[in-house]
Scaffold this active site. Structure first.
Site, PDB file in Angstrom:
ATOM      1  N   ASP A   1       3.759   9.296  -0.776  1.00  0.00           N
ATOM      2  CA  ASP A   1       2.595   8.487  -0.418  1.00  0.00           C
ATOM      3  C   ASP A   1       2.347   7.453  -1.495  1.00  0.00           C
ATOM      4  OD1 ASP A   1       0.667   7.939   1.503  1.00  0.00           O
ATOM      5  OD2 ASP A   1      -0.099   9.977   1.512  1.00  0.00           O
TER       6      ASP A   1
ATOM      7  N   HIS B   1       0.801  -1.219   0.000  1.00  0.00           N
ATOM      8  CA  HIS B   1       0.000   0.000   0.000  1.00  0.00           C
ATOM      9  C   HIS B   1       0.835   1.271   0.000  1.00  0.00           C
ATOM     10  CE1 HIS B   1      -4.060  -1.727   0.657  1.00  0.00           C
ATOM     11  NE2 HIS B   1      -3.385  -2.721   1.203  1.00  0.00           N
TER      12      HIS B   1
END
Length: 490
Positions: free
Chosen positions: A355, A147
């Site tokens: 991110d 992720h």
């Protein structure tokens, strides 16, 4: 993964919601850490059923938690994958505890498995789990989804056992990452860290096993979130917020308190907005919601002190008796509450330093009123930027540049706002969370299947039918969760 109580509201974290929605649709079991730490040897795993999902969880001892979770996962792997080598504190003993705990996960999961099960492992805390299951004889199809970002070999090679981690990944049938950029980083690591060249089909063949490397960008339940935001905007919490603003515009930022999110840089950018564009003084308020996390790690405590100082300095320099420039909330708010706040905000400020995806960016766009939408200011270093070119993309390390983007967002004509929002919203519908889960699991279960083109998100009645037909499949889809409390915002 803490087991949700029967009356728990939906978690604030976009990732937690995405995974819950995926497993409600597919059925099966969600397996992982309970979120509890005990002093002695933990007892057997416990299974409960909540909202159609089975949760099988077990506790960790304090030593396991310190070595596996605080020490290696969040003291080494988290900063490494987020390009922050200066915060990496490697300890060989903690690295072994990390592997021991993954072995314990495998040992506890194995008795629950059936021959035709599919196993879906999530995130960096559990990278070795697939290899540990294989060592114990597991023959099922096992996929891993990463992720967070995946750096290139020049950074990843700083990890003392980097080659071992890469070989752990080769125990999986499918390794998924968030973006093409992360896929390129992973391939670079495989090429240079294992001595094998990844061919054009992005499939690594090692010791009789094939491991496919693919990008599967995660989505959200777009239409559902839009409907939630429309309801929440009429609720008491949002109406109180709007009343407190007067006629001022709202800039909003929402995330966990984490050094990867660029919070100090964001505050400096807002200070630059007030300095460079004095016409906004007294007319715009910045609301930053940053739920506390990982308070047992010194770098996180330092970060909170820095944010407290910066927010206080800006308010001291610019506030008027009837206007506070920065409102800072250091606790989690419910997902419904956030949806309403997004909808009434003129600007969504999502500027992480790095991110994997950042679902807040997608939720902000999904929450907007299409007739009068806000504007997303987005870091180019977020995975979401790859498929959101209509956002005002910025480098978060340039405070004046970010301030200029906020100014442009505040001044943007409504026609342009509508055009940008419509393009992003259409893409969110076709790349929703159902498409993400279905595409990953289909690629895992049928290696010869062609990757499906994204389809528009079904309405709620269609989604219910999809859940029913999927739950009736001959396979039982079981999942091994990331070992972090899913209620935390990401």
């Amino acid at each position: 993964m803490a087991v949700p109580k029967r009356d728990d509201p939906p978690a604030a974290g976009g990732l937690a919601v995405a995974l819950k929605e995926a497993f409600k649709a597919r059925g099966g079991m969600w397996f992982g850490w309970s979120g509890h730490v005990v002093g002695e040897e933990p007892g057997p795993a416990k299974t409960v059923r909540r909202s159609g999902v089975d949760y099988t969880v077990f506790d960790l001892t304090d030593d396991q938690y310190r070595g596996f979770y605080v020490g290696h996962a969040n003291g080494v792997l988290w900063p490494l994958f987020h390009f922050r080598l200066g915060l990496l504190t490697y300890d060989r003993q903690q690295a072994e505890v990390y592997r021991d705990v993954n072995r314990e996960f495998a040992r506890r999961l194995l008795p629950h498995l059936r021959p035709d099960d599919t196993i879906w492992v999530h995130d960096y805390q559990l990278i070795p789990l697939g290899a540990e299951l294989r060592a114990m004889g597991a023959k099922q199809r096992i996929g891993y989804f990463h992720h967070i970002p995946f750096p290139p070999w020049a950074l990843f090679s700083a990890l003392p056992d980097s080659d071992r981690i890469l070989h752990d990944l080769l125990a999986y049938d499918l390794v998924g990452v968030q973006s093409r950029r992360d896929l390129q980083g992973l391939i670079d690591c495989m090429n240079q860290g294992t001595g094998m060249q990844v061919p054009a089909d992005e499939t690594v063949r090692f010791r009789g096993r094939e491991t496919r490397l693919q990008a599967h960008p995660i989505g959200i339940a777009t239409r559902e979130f839009n409907e939630t935001a429309a309801r929440a905007a009429r609720g008491s919490e949002t109406r109180r917020l709007v009343a407190s603003l007067g006629h001022r515009d709202l800039v909003i930022g929402v995330e966990r308190l984490d050094y990867t999110k660029g919070l100090p840089e964001r505050l400096r950018a807002f200070a630059a907005l007030l300095a460079e564009y004095p016409q906004h003084r007294g007319h715009v308020t910045y609301l930053q919601i940053a739920a506390k996390s990982r308070d047992d790690i010194e770098s996180y405590r330092d970060l909170r002190r820095e944010i407290d100082r910066l927010a206080g300095t800006i308010n001291g320099d610019y506030a008027d008796p009837d206007w506070t420039p920065v409102r800072y909330v250091a606790r989690a708010l419910s997902r419904d509450c956030l949806a309403g706040f997004y909808r009434v905000s003129k600007v969504g400020l999502v500027t992480p330093l790095r991110d994997g995806m950042n679902l807040v960016a997608k939720e902000y766009v999904a929450a907007q009123d299409a007739e009068n939408p806000g504007v997303l200011v987005l870091s180019r270093f977020a995975g979401a930027a790859e498929n959101m070119p209509e956002a005002l993309q910025v480098n978060p390390l340039d405070p004046v540049g970010v301030a200029s983007a906020i100014h442009n967002a505040l001044e943007m004509p409504i026609e342009e706002r509508r055009e940008r929002h419509a393009a992003m919203y259409r893409r969110l519908e076709t790349q929703n969370v159902g498409v993400w889960a279905r595409a990953f699991l289909e690629a895992l279960e049928d290696p010869d299947a062609t990757r499906a083109e994204p389809q528009p998100e079904p309405d709620l009645r269609s989604r219910t039918q999809y859940s029913t037909s999927s739950a009736g499949s001959s396979r039982s889809h079981r999942a091994s969760t990331r070992s972090e409390l899913a209620s935390r915002a990401l």
